[in-house]
Motif scaffolding. Structure first.
Motif, mmCIF file in Angstrom:
data_model
loop_
_atom_site.group_PDB
_atom_site.id
_atom_site.type_symbol
_atom_site.label_atom_id
_atom_site.label_comp_id
_atom_site.label_asym_id
_atom_site.label_seq_id
_atom_site.Cartn_x
_atom_site.Cartn_y
_atom_site.Cartn_z
ATOM 1 N N GLN A 56 -45.495 33.635 72.442
ATOM 2 C CA GLN A 56 -46.889 33.238 72.574
ATOM 3 C C GLN A 56 -47.469 33.698 73.900
ATOM 4 O OE1 GLN A 56 -45.321 29.071 72.435
ATOM 5 N NE2 GLN A 56 -47.160 28.669 73.664
ATOM 6 N N LYS A 57 -48.775 33.724 73.945
ATOM 7 C CA LYS A 57 -49.498 34.266 75.104
ATOM 8 C C LYS A 57 -49.253 33.490 76.390
ATOM 9 C CE LYS A 57 -52.892 36.399 72.125
ATOM 10 N NZ LYS A 57 -54.270 36.395 71.606
ATOM 11 N N ASN A 79 -47.164 37.223 79.104
ATOM 12 C CA ASN A 79 -48.447 37.870 79.365
ATOM 13 C C ASN A 79 -48.346 38.611 80.693
ATOM 14 O OD1 ASN A 79 -49.470 36.117 81.658
ATOM 15 N ND2 ASN A 79 -49.161 34.552 80.070
ATOM 16 N N GLU A 123 -47.354 23.924 71.791
ATOM 17 C CA GLU A 123 -48.762 23.549 71.803
ATOM 18 C C GLU A 123 -48.879 22.039 71.679
ATOM 19 O OE1 GLU A 123 -52.996 24.340 69.485
ATOM 20 O OE2 GLU A 123 -51.174 25.258 68.705
ATOM 21 N N SER A 160 -55.508 26.188 72.735
ATOM 22 C CA SER A 160 -55.670 27.101 73.875
ATOM 23 C C SER A 160 -55.182 28.509 73.560
ATOM 24 C CB SER A 160 -54.914 26.563 75.091
ATOM 25 O OG SER A 160 -53.516 26.592 74.862
ATOM 26 N N ARG A 161 -55.641 29.446 74.364
ATOM 27 C CA ARG A 161 -55.175 30.831 74.256
ATOM 28 C C ARG A 161 -53.670 30.890 74.504
ATOM 29 N NH1 ARG A 161 -53.878 35.402 76.758
ATOM 30 N NH2 ARG A 161 -54.836 37.378 76.186
ATOM 31 N N GLU A 162 -53.159 30.077 75.426
ATOM 32 C CA GLU A 162 -51.726 30.068 75.754
ATOM 33 C C GLU A 162 -50.856 29.701 74.550
ATOM 34 O OE1 GLU A 162 -54.064 29.908 79.301
ATOM 35 O OE2 GLU A 162 -54.077 28.520 77.636
ATOM 36 N N GLU A 176 -51.444 30.669 71.462
ATOM 37 C CA GLU A 176 -51.557 31.700 70.422
ATOM 38 C C GLU A 176 -50.341 32.624 70.446
ATOM 39 O OE1 GLU A 176 -55.171 33.879 71.072
ATOM 40 O OE2 GLU A 176 -56.413 32.073 70.907
ATOM 41 N N ASP A 215 -50.289 39.126 70.406
ATOM 42 C CA ASP A 215 -50.986 40.003 69.460
ATOM 43 C C ASP A 215 -50.042 40.924 68.684
ATOM 44 O OD1 ASP A 215 -53.409 38.895 70.243
ATOM 45 O OD2 ASP A 215 -53.820 40.487 71.712
#
Length: 187
Positions: free
Chosen positions: A5-6, A10, A55, A79-81, A83, A86
């Motif tokens: 996950q992000k 990252n 999450e 949250s984006r975190e 996700e 990609d």
């Protein structure tokens, strides 16, 4: 697919934690390419793909496990975190289950979902091998699932930790390389 996950992988985190260069390189150079091939093979064979990410069920994380609180592991609800990265993103009709502890089996309804889907065999990939992946393998086996850990689709902080985890999991699962699993699926 566990915790890819992000919030866990990252560019900012990789730059801020250069001591984990081994893990960042393994994720980008080995786990992601093998994961992409595995996901394509599973989807092509009609195998259900299920994701789990860290999450919280709340925005402030008050519901997360004590381990996550002590360790500072946190991704807020929505949250984006939280996700999936990609490169391995789920397709529209694939299942994504948020978890609030190391064990996807202890803090989610994943066992119920897997039984409803008729799942008996679980192929496991993700991060980190000697924490959330290992916990999923042990708990899944204890619940009667036939577990497979895909060695070159998992990563942890060092090769020694990864290898020690594989040794510790003897008896709980099969360990296979991505190419072996893809060949099995093709048969």
């Amino acid at each position: 697919v566990i915790d890819l996950q992000k919030g866990e992988f990252n560019p900012e985190k990789c730059a801020a934690e250069p001591g984990d260069a081994y893990m960042w390189d393994r994720i980008s150079q080995t786990v992601i390419p093998n994961g992409q091939r595995l996901l394509a093979a599973c989807r092509g064979a009609g195998i259900e793909v299920v994701y789990t990410t860290i999450e919280s069920l709340t925005l402030d994380g008050r519901d997360r496990s004590l381990d996550y609180k002590i360790s500072g592991i946190f991704a807020a609800k929505g949250s984006r975190e939280a996700e999936v990265i990609d490169e391995l993103a789920p397709h529209d009709n694939e299942i994504h289950i948020p978890k609030t502890s190391s064990s996807v089996f202890n803090s989610t309804n994943v066992e119920f979902v897997l039984h409803n889907l008729g799942v008996e065999y679980i192929l496991t990939m993700g991060i980190v091998t000697d924490q959330c992946v290992e916990t999923a393998i042990r708990d899944g086996c204890d619940r009667g699932f036939l577990m497979t850990l895909i060695d070159d689709a998992c990563a942890t902080h060092t090769q020694d930790r990864h290898d020690a985890s594989l040794r510790a999991l003897a008896g709980y699962c099969r360990v296979r390389a991505a190419d072996q699993v893809i060949a099995e699926l093709a048969r």
